[in-house]
Design a protein around this motif. Structure first.
Motif, short mmCIF file in Angstrom:
data_model
loop_
_atom_site.label_atom_id
_atom_site.label_comp_id
_atom_site.label_asym_id
_atom_site.label_seq_id
_atom_site.Cartn_x
_atom_site.Cartn_y
_atom_site.Cartn_z
N HIS A 139 48.61 11.30 62.71
CA HIS A 139 49.74 12.12 62.25
C HIS A 139 50.83 11.23 61.65
N LEU A 140 51.10 10.15 62.36
CA LEU A 140 52.11 9.20 61.89
C LEU A 140 51.67 8.58 60.55
N THR A 141 50.40 8.25 60.45
CA THR A 141 49.90 7.63 59.23
C THR A 141 50.01 8.57 58.04
N ILE A 142 49.64 9.82 58.24
CA ILE A 142 49.73 10.80 57.14
C ILE A 142 51.20 10.93 56.72
N LYS A 143 52.10 10.93 57.69
CA LYS A 143 53.54 10.99 57.37
C LYS A 143 53.96 9.73 56.58
N ASN A 144 53.45 8.59 57.01
CA ASN A 144 53.84 7.34 56.36
C ASN A 144 53.32 7.20 54.93
N THR A 145 52.25 7.93 54.59
CA THR A 145 51.75 7.83 53.20
C THR A 145 52.78 8.36 52.21
#
Ligand code: SF4
Ligand code: SF4
Length: 164
Positions: A139-145
């Motif tokens: 979830h954090l990674t998708i947000k960070n993209t």
């Protein structure tokens, strides 16, 4: 880089549903060598990424500050931790210390971090793409993209190199 940053949130939005499906599958069946592959993808991306031309993380989202971070940075300024808290930090909804405002007050006009050697752990680790068991922070990674062009590229490369 400026051009990329202008379009990044739209690109991330366009890929959001594809990325969610990809990470859901990855979480169910992560390859055994995922930690190794992520380390490789992370290093390759950061060899070609110039963070000093970007600093989008420092400009748009701040780190959280652990107690150790606060003590270390306060010591650097020869301040009491409470002074540092009162000047720069607030407590967010999750009860973490975060910056009162962004861009980060420690970011210089040349995109250099003025407290680089003592910066928060979260800044050192951002965008967390070389983290072990990477599939757990999807979830954090998708947000960070949407914030970090390197994270966006790493996820795109993951989909090419680590089919699920
Ligand atoms: S402390 Fe430094 S690295 Fe962290 S957000 Fe601020 S300027 Fe960026
Ligand atoms: S970590 Fe990502 S968002 Fe931060 S400066 Fe580097 S490329 Fe930009």
């Amino acid at each position: 880089m400026e051009k990329v940053l202008k379009q990044l949130s739209q690109w991330a939005l366009d890929k959001k549903s594809e990325n969610k499906k990809y990470f859901a599958k990855l979480k169910k069946r992560p390859p055994k060598n995922l930690d190794y592959l992520m380390q490789e993808l992370h290093e390759q991306e950061f060899e070609r990424t110039d963070c000093l031309a970007c600093a989008n993380c420092c400009k748009t989202t701040g780190p959280l500050f652990t107690n150790n971070d606060i003590e270390r940075i306060a010591k650097h300024f020869r301040q009491k931790p409470q002074q540092l808290i009162d000047t720069y930090l607030r407590i967010d909804e999750e009860n973490d210390y975060v910056l009162q405002e962004v861009p980060c007050p420690f970011l210089g006009p040349d995109n250099y971090c003025s407290i680089y050697d003592v910066r928060p752990k979260a800044c050192r680790e951002f965008p967390h793409t070389d983290r072990k068991k990477f599939q757990q922070i999807r979830h954090l990674t998708i947000k960070n993209t949407a914030i970090c062009p390197a994270a966006y590229n790493i996820v795109e490369e993951m989909k090419r190199r680590i089919p699920v």
